[in-house]
Design a protein around this motif. Structure first.
Motif, PDB file in Angstrom:
ATOM      1  N   GLY A 209     -56.274  38.339  -8.258  1.00  0.00           N
ATOM      2  CA  GLY A 209     -54.865  38.167  -7.903  1.00  0.00           C
ATOM      3  C   GLY A 209     -54.661  37.048  -6.906  1.00  0.00           C
ATOM      4  N   LYS A 210     -53.421  36.621  -6.783  1.00  0.00           N
ATOM      5  CA  LYS A 210     -53.098  35.516  -5.897  1.00  0.00           C
ATOM      6  C   LYS A 210     -52.708  36.051  -4.523  1.00  0.00           C
ATOM      7  CE  LYS A 210     -50.418  31.249  -5.879  1.00  0.00           C
ATOM      8  NZ  LYS A 210     -49.495  30.410  -6.640  1.00  0.00           N
ATOM      9  N   ALA A 211     -53.474  35.646  -3.518  1.00  0.00           N
ATOM     10  CA  ALA A 211     -53.187  36.110  -2.164  1.00  0.00           C
ATOM     11  C   ALA A 211     -51.830  35.583  -1.723  1.00  0.00           C
ATOM     12  CB  ALA A 211     -54.276  35.632  -1.215  1.00  0.00           C
ATOM     13  N   GLY A 212     -51.056  36.425  -1.052  1.00  0.00           N
ATOM     14  CA  GLY A 212     -49.734  36.023  -0.591  1.00  0.00           C
ATOM     15  C   GLY A 212     -48.659  36.342  -1.612  1.00  0.00           C
ATOM     16  N   ARG A 215     -51.039  40.131  -3.469  1.00  0.00           N
ATOM     17  CA  ARG A 215     -51.793  40.929  -2.484  1.00  0.00           C
ATOM     18  C   ARG A 215     -51.914  40.148  -1.191  1.00  0.00           C
ATOM     19  NH1 ARG A 215     -56.910  38.687  -1.784  1.00  0.00           N
ATOM     20  NH2 ARG A 215     -57.534  37.244  -3.417  1.00  0.00           N
ATOM     21  N   PRO A 217     -54.230  38.352   1.624  1.00  0.00           N
ATOM     22  CA  PRO A 217     -55.568  37.748   1.569  1.00  0.00           C
ATOM     23  C   PRO A 217     -56.567  38.585   2.362  1.00  0.00           C
ATOM     24  CG  PRO A 217     -54.150  36.547   3.101  1.00  0.00           C
ATOM     25  CD  PRO A 217     -53.287  37.584   2.458  1.00  0.00           C
TER      26      PRO A 217
ATOM     27  N   ARG B  16     -50.347  30.307   4.979  1.00  0.00           N
ATOM     28  CA  ARG B  16     -49.798  31.650   5.192  1.00  0.00           C
ATOM     29  C   ARG B  16     -48.721  31.559   6.278  1.00  0.00           C
ATOM     30  NH1 ARG B  16     -50.481  36.721   3.669  1.00  0.00           N
ATOM     31  NH2 ARG B  16     -50.324  38.435   5.171  1.00  0.00           N
ATOM     32  N   GLN B  47     -55.329  28.055  -5.618  1.00  0.00           N
ATOM     33  CA  GLN B  47     -55.222  28.987  -4.478  1.00  0.00           C
ATOM     34  C   GLN B  47     -55.864  30.348  -4.752  1.00  0.00           C
ATOM     35  OE1 GLN B  47     -51.156  29.602  -3.267  1.00  0.00           O
ATOM     36  NE2 GLN B  47     -51.710  31.342  -1.975  1.00  0.00           N
ATOM     37  N   ASP B  48     -55.704  30.832  -5.988  1.00  0.00           N
ATOM     38  CA  ASP B  48     -56.221  32.176  -6.291  1.00  0.00           C
ATOM     39  C   ASP B  48     -57.728  32.195  -6.534  1.00  0.00           C
ATOM     40  OD1 ASP B  48     -55.952  30.726  -8.566  1.00  0.00           O
ATOM     41  OD2 ASP B  48     -55.174  32.357  -9.799  1.00  0.00           O
ATOM     42  N   PHE B  66     -54.740  30.370   5.667  1.00  0.00           N
ATOM     43  CA  PHE B  66     -54.291  30.212   4.277  1.00  0.00           C
ATOM     44  C   PHE B  66     -54.038  31.561   3.615  1.00  0.00           C
ATOM     45  CE2 PHE B  66     -56.928  26.405   5.006  1.00  0.00           C
ATOM     46  CZ  PHE B  66     -56.061  25.403   4.597  1.00  0.00           C
ATOM     47  N   ASN B  67     -53.236  31.524   2.597  1.00  0.00           N
ATOM     48  CA  ASN B  67     -53.129  32.674   1.699  1.00  0.00           C
ATOM     49  C   ASN B  67     -54.271  32.609   0.685  1.00  0.00           C
ATOM     50  OD1 ASN B  67     -51.197  34.675   2.189  1.00  0.00           O
ATOM     51  ND2 ASN B  67     -49.530  33.279   1.639  1.00  0.00           N
ATOM     52  N   CYS B  68     -55.446  32.608   1.227  1.00  0.00           N
ATOM     53  CA  CYS B  68     -56.677  32.597   0.428  1.00  0.00           C
ATOM     54  C   CYS B  68     -57.632  33.557   1.126  1.00  0.00           C
ATOM     55  CB  CYS B  68     -57.329  31.214   0.416  1.00  0.00           C
ATOM     56  SG  CYS B  68     -56.302  29.919  -0.298  1.00  0.00           S
ATOM     57  N   ASP B  69     -58.557  34.128   0.374  1.00  0.00           N
ATOM     58  CA  ASP B  69     -59.574  34.945   1.021  1.00  0.00           C
ATOM     59  C   ASP B  69     -60.394  34.044   1.931  1.00  0.00           C
ATOM     60  OD1 ASP B  69     -58.642  37.102  -0.336  1.00  0.00           O
ATOM     61  OD2 ASP B  69     -60.198  37.091  -1.872  1.00  0.00           O
TER      62      ASP B  69
END
Lengths: 361, 254
Positions: A209-212, A215, A217, B16, B47-48, B66-69
């Motif tokens: 899934g795409k964080a933000g 879901r 991160p 983020r 990004q994902d 970031f909106n990344c792991d």
């Protein structure tokens, strides 16, 4: 997993390092990251021969720091990853091991102890007990299995992956140079055949899934800004560790029911102790043995139960009191007389134990 | 009648919002370098799939950027952690983000060996010519004569050597499939292009990609805005030449 590399049960005669490679394979380990150091090298040698045949992988890193951190990375990505080291390599690996404690990374580390301090010998010792249990900065939030023979190397290497992933603390199989290099018989088996279900692994980063959008991160860190924040984090870690400890602790006793002299030892030294007990009993000396299998967490309650009935205690180890330092806090308040055999970096025979116990009488 | 125009800051989409404004000092180069990285991630639409790793030192403040792991690890160890992830999960895009201390001093062996092995990683290194978070000590990249807390009379190259030329070193030890460049926070469009190429090189499975970004630390440099920019643009570029050092043959432009 595409196939089952270990099918059914098979009686084998092989070295301890070979045993570890087969056990990791049987446990479904996906990837090993490692760096050569004696006496654990053949774990890598066998793994690199076996792994590609079963769709598993290996990376030889530039040093043990890297081997530990790549292992952490592999685990974070959701794979059953492990490494192995010894001595000065164990020293270097304390940094990633410490991160694994802080972030509860279920990495598996196999340690085959050699002599210390520093380069010392490449042969054998029990001198990596303190470092493996309490190395690096922190509180020693690790699980450490001390094995005594090749069957246990196989059993506990498999078990270590399940313990690590079930409780999410870094888990160690603590062997030694003798176990690593000698050959002996054991039964290797498919864990499932014995009702051992391997605990599922899962990713901590690289989530679907795409964080933000779909879901949040996964933002993992091991740096904290304030004393209060760190206190909360560490208290939570310690709380979890202490909660799980009673489920994790393991020990073995031999002839302890009526024992007047109890030998306290761990790992391969316990095999000399068992032989000594046989000889002493034949001569009418009531000797027994208490052996922690988990050095961390430590089986304090069962140890106290045994010690309270004994008249004398003997701590035997191939180190200068590293094991004793784990034992003594568990004996707090008891006044049972205690003697020791400390032989840093040297093996211990049953004769020495028999002689010592007769002298104690 | 006038129409009011609301100008919103153009943040990269993968940034983020909840963690902005970010935690870096005013004038710090990290924000700009991470903006270029963010735009590159946006433009590539990855990004994902990105796993972002950062070091200790100032770069750690990007752990929730970031909106990344993301995972924050130890000095220079970001490279092996990302190597561990990439080797186990090759479908992920792994970015190791660090400073010059993490890349060229304490973590140099990891950078050198990851580059030599041609790991399919992207390493982004912010070079601000000193150690920021520990209070402005000398770094491998400190310029000759530059004053820091541990070179208070100016860096003496006879005693401590010359500034480390990271991209030049990485270019020398990587195979032709690697991408190596040095950009600067003074030229964000160019830096963004370099980041994109570095990430594309990983996406294509070509090999190691490395971008050093000249960055600023007005706090420890004890400089105002004007002097900071002058230092980045004029002084740093005397030693650290901006440009692409290695571009995989098939990808070369023009």
């Amino acid at each position: 997993m595409a196939d089952k590399p270990i099918q059914g049960e098979k009686r084998m005669f092989m070295t301890g390092n070979e045993v570890c490679a087969y056990a990791a394979l049987a446990a479904g380990a996906d990837i090993m990251y490692g760096y050569p150091i004696t006496p654990q090298n053949e774990i890598m040698h066998y793994w690199t021969r076996l792994a590609p045949k079963h769709n598993r992988t290996f990376l030889q890193t530039e040093d043990e720091i890297s081997a530990g951190f790549t292992t952490c990375g592999g685990v974070l990505s959701g794979k059953r990853a492990f490494t192995a080291t010894a001595g000065p390599g164990n020293t270097l690996m304390q940094e990633p091991m410490s991160m694994a404690e802080m972030m509860r990374i279920p990495a598996v580390f196999i340690i085959q102890q050699r002599g210390g301090p520093s380069t010392a010998t490449v042969i054998y010792s029990q001198q990596e007990v303190t470092m493996t249990c309490y190395g690096a900065n922190g509180e020693g939030l690790r699980i450490v299995y001390s094995t005594a023979d090749h069957q246990e190397l196989y059993d506990y290497t498999i078990k270590s992956f399940n313990t690590a992933w079930k409780y999410r603390f870094p888990t160690f199989v603590l062997g030694d140079g003798y176990q690593a290099k000698m050959r002996e018989s054991l039964t290797i088996y498919d864990p499932e055949l014995r009702g051992i279900q391997m605990v599922d692994t899962y990713p901590l980063v690289g989530l679907p899934g795409k964080a933000g959008a779909d879901r949040d991160p996964a933002h993992l860190r091991n740096t904290y800004n304030t004393e209060e924040e760190l206190y909360e984090v560490v208290k939570e870690l310690v709380g979890a560790y202490e909660k799980f400890a009673p489920e994790i602790v393991e020990h073995k006793t031999v002839e302890c029911d009526d024992a007047e002299v109890v030998i306290l030892c761990h790992g391969i030294v316990s095999r000399a102790a068992v032989e000594a007990i046989r000889e002493l009993r034949a001569e009418g000396v009531k000797a027994g043995m208490f052996r922690p299998i988990t050095l961390r967490p430590f089986p304090t309650e069962p140890l106290r139960a045994v010690v309270q009935k004994a008249k004398k205690l003997l701590i035997v180890e191939s180190a200068e009191g590293q094991f004793a330092r784990l034992v003594l806090p568990s004996l707090y308040g008891l006044t049972t007389p205690l003697e020791t055999i400390y032989k840093p970096g040297q093996g211990i025979t049953s004769d020495e134990i028999v002689k010592k116990i007769k002298a104690m009488a | 009648m006038t129409t009011a125009t609301v100008l919103e800051p153009k943040m990269p989409v993968c940034w983020r919002q909840e963690t902005k404004p970010h935690k870096f000092c005013p004038g710090c180069g990290h924000g700009d370098v991470l903006k270029a990285l963010g735009r590159a991630i946006d433009e590539l639409g990855i990004q994902d799939r990105v796993v972002f790793g950062c070091d200790i030192g100032c770069s750690l403040l990007s752990w929730d950027f970031f909106n990344c792991d993301a995972i924050q690890t130890h000095h220079g160890r970001t490279t092996p952690v990302m190597t561990g992830i990439k080797r186990a999960r090759p479908e992920l895009i792994c970015i190791a983000y660090m400073g010059d201390g993490g890349g060229y001093a304490i973590g140099a062996q990891h950078l050198v060996n990851a580059a030599s092995r041609n790991e399919k990683l992207t390493v982004i290194l912010a070079n601000n010519a000193q150690y920021g978070m520990t209070g402005g000590q000398m770094a491998p990249t400190t310029l000759p004569g530059m004053k820091t807390e541990t070179s208070p009379y100016g860096r003496d190259v006879d005693a401590t050597g010359n500034p480390t030329l990271g991209p030049e070193m990485v270019a020398a030890i990587t195979p032709a499939s690697a991408y190596v460049a040095r950009g600067t926070m003074a030229n964000i469009p160019q830096l963004t292009k370099m980041m994109k190429k570095a990430l594309q090189n990983q996406i294509d499975g070509n090999g190691f990609s490395f971008v050093e970004a000249l960055s600023a630390c007005p706090t420890n440099w004890r400089m105002n805005a004007a002097k900071t920019w002058e230092f980045v643009e004029k002084e740093m570029t005397k030693y650290f030449k901006v440009g692409e050092l290695k571009v995989p043959a098939a990808k070369q432009e023009g």
